[in-house]
Design a protein around this motif. Structure first.
Motif, mmCIF file in Angstrom:
data_model
loop_
_atom_site.group_PDB
_atom_site.id
_atom_site.type_symbol
_atom_site.label_atom_id
_atom_site.label_comp_id
_atom_site.label_asym_id
_atom_site.label_seq_id
_atom_site.Cartn_x
_atom_site.Cartn_y
_atom_site.Cartn_z
ATOM 1 N N ILE A 1 0.837 -1.198 0.000
ATOM 2 C CA ILE A 1 0.000 0.000 0.000
ATOM 3 C C ILE A 1 0.868 1.243 0.000
ATOM 4 N N LYS A 2 1.749 1.326 0.968
ATOM 5 C CA LYS A 2 2.658 2.462 1.096
ATOM 6 C C LYS A 2 3.988 1.983 1.666
ATOM 7 N N GLN A 3 5.012 2.767 1.391
ATOM 8 C CA GLN A 3 6.338 2.489 1.942
ATOM 9 C C GLN A 3 6.752 3.643 2.855
ATOM 10 N N PHE A 4 7.395 3.286 3.944
ATOM 11 C CA PHE A 4 7.789 4.268 4.948
ATOM 12 C C PHE A 4 9.262 4.095 5.289
ATOM 13 N N VAL A 5 9.860 5.197 5.718
ATOM 14 C CA VAL A 5 11.184 5.150 6.330
ATOM 15 C C VAL A 5 10.981 5.368 7.818
ATOM 16 N N VAL A 6 11.325 4.356 8.610
ATOM 17 C CA VAL A 6 11.204 4.459 10.060
ATOM 18 C C VAL A 6 12.581 4.727 10.634
ATOM 19 N N SER A 7 12.641 5.639 11.576
ATOM 20 C CA SER A 7 13.896 5.998 12.229
ATOM 21 C C SER A 7 13.741 5.818 13.731
ATOM 22 N N ILE A 8 14.621 5.016 14.335
ATOM 23 C CA ILE A 8 14.614 4.867 15.784
ATOM 24 C C ILE A 8 15.935 5.405 16.331
ATOM 25 N N ASP A 9 15.849 6.032 17.474
ATOM 26 C CA ASP A 9 17.015 6.666 18.081
ATOM 27 C C ASP A 9 17.757 5.641 18.947
ATOM 28 N N GLY A 10 18.885 5.145 18.455
ATOM 29 C CA GLY A 10 19.657 4.160 19.203
ATOM 30 C C GLY A 10 20.245 4.705 20.485
ATOM 31 N N ASN A 11 20.307 6.013 20.619
ATOM 32 C CA ASN A 11 20.850 6.632 21.822
ATOM 33 C C ASN A 11 19.775 6.865 22.883
ATOM 34 N N ASP A 12 18.509 6.648 22.535
ATOM 35 C CA ASP A 12 17.452 6.767 23.530
ATOM 36 C C ASP A 12 17.666 5.700 24.605
ATOM 37 N N PRO A 13 17.577 6.047 25.882
ATOM 38 C CA PRO A 13 17.906 5.094 26.952
ATOM 39 C C PRO A 13 17.172 3.766 26.858
ATOM 40 N N PHE A 14 15.871 3.798 26.557
ATOM 41 C CA PHE A 14 15.116 2.551 26.516
ATOM 42 C C PHE A 14 15.491 1.682 25.315
ATOM 43 N N ILE A 15 15.593 2.309 24.133
ATOM 44 C CA ILE A 15 15.982 1.552 22.944
ATOM 45 C C ILE A 15 17.415 1.057 23.081
ATOM 46 N N LYS A 16 18.287 1.887 23.621
ATOM 47 C CA LYS A 16 19.682 1.487 23.828
ATOM 48 C C LYS A 16 19.769 0.282 24.758
ATOM 49 N N TRP A 17 18.952 0.284 25.804
ATOM 50 C CA TRP A 17 18.930 -0.844 26.735
ATOM 51 C C TRP A 17 18.510 -2.135 26.040
ATOM 52 N N GLN A 18 17.488 -2.033 25.177
ATOM 53 C CA GLN A 18 17.034 -3.220 24.444
ATOM 54 C C GLN A 18 18.102 -3.723 23.485
ATOM 55 N N MET A 19 18.763 -2.810 22.790
ATOM 56 C CA MET A 19 19.812 -3.192 21.850
ATOM 57 C C MET A 19 20.975 -3.881 22.574
#
Length: 268
Positions: free
Chosen positions: A166-184
């Motif tokens: 249907i549509k294509q998107f570019v998703v950007s996640i902040d790897g320096n965000d504390p929560f995302i960084k913790w998961q990574m």
């Protein structure tokens, strides 16, 4: 002792004692050492869910990015398509070249969806980028045919239905965000501690992020103004580490393939 030998000793220690997870929180930093068995994680899949702030994820349609690129991006209009420039110091782009109705779209400085690493230096550089930069990925929202829900349909038939993009998107996640960084950090450490051989492959899945985003932002509107619940495709990227081990049987027989998810929960 060489650098590679040191790295292998570190991996052996992780496999024997568990992974050291550096939990970065907005209120401070907590270092917690936990054994893999004690966390109750499955061997092949790691999932984490919490509720962080929502400014660490941005989603933009490809057409909108080409017309009005966000900060850190610029677009060069070519006769055969577009060339997208980005700042490699701030963003890590993991997007392969692709064709659209506007022509071929090329993201310069992109490492591609599947990233290969062959030594400790490359792994360390990749890990540092994942934990400090914005990670950009191309994902596709597909329309699910109603027949997919037919209980009489086999798995092959179900897979063949939800393929109309249907549509294509570019998703950007902040790897320096504390929560995302913790998961990574947790996922990468778990991967190293769980594989048996030297080489391995790990898929990092962002599907839940896209599902939660779609739920918060209503259904995707098609060109016919029909609202549908999208099925997300290509919402992941892959890291492949290849060592110089002569007999890496675990990797040969695909026993060193892992997957973990990065997720957020949007507040209502």
């Amino acid at each position: 002792m060489t650098t590679e030998q040191t790295f292998r000793l570190e991996r052996y220690w992780l496999q024997r004692t568990g992974s050291l997870v550096h939990c970065s929180l907005k209120a401070g930093i907590v270092n917690c050492c936990s054994r893999t068995r004690q966390t109750g994680l499955k061997r092949d899949t790691l999932n984490t869910t919490k509720t962080p702030q929502q400014d660490e994820v941005t989603v933009i349609q490809v057409e909108q990015l080409l017309k009005n690129p966000p900060d850190g991006f610029s677009v060069e209009d070519l006769t055969t398509g577009y060339r997208v420039h980005s700042d490699p110091e701030k963003s890590m782009v993991l997007i392969d070249d692709f064709n659209s109705c506007r022509g071929k779209i090329v993201f310069l400085n992109s490492m591609g969806r599947k990233v290969k690493m062959q030594n400790l230096r490359e792994y360390t550089s990749m890990r540092k980028s994942l934990l400090s930069k914005k990670i950009c990925l191309l994902v596709s929202a597909c329309e699910e045919n109603v027949s997919v829900n037919d209980e009489n349909a086999d798995n092959g038939a179900r897979d063949n239905f939800a393929k109309e993009v249907i549509k294509q998107f570019v998703v950007s996640i902040d790897g320096n965000d504390p929560f995302i960084k913790w998961q990574m950090e947790k996922g990468l450490d778990w991967t190293i501690s769980s594989v048996a051989g030297e080489s391995y492959r790990v898929d990092i899945d962002l599907t839940e992020i896209m599902e939660n985003w779609a739920a918060k932002n209503s259904s995707i509107i098609t060109d016919t103004l029909t609202k549908v619940k999208p099925v997300w495709r290509d919402a992941s990227f892959t890291l492949k580490y290849y060592s110089d081990a002569l007999f890496d049987f675990a990797h040969w027989f695909r026993f060193s393939k892992r997957k973990f998810s990065v997720s957020i929960s949007y507040s209502s």
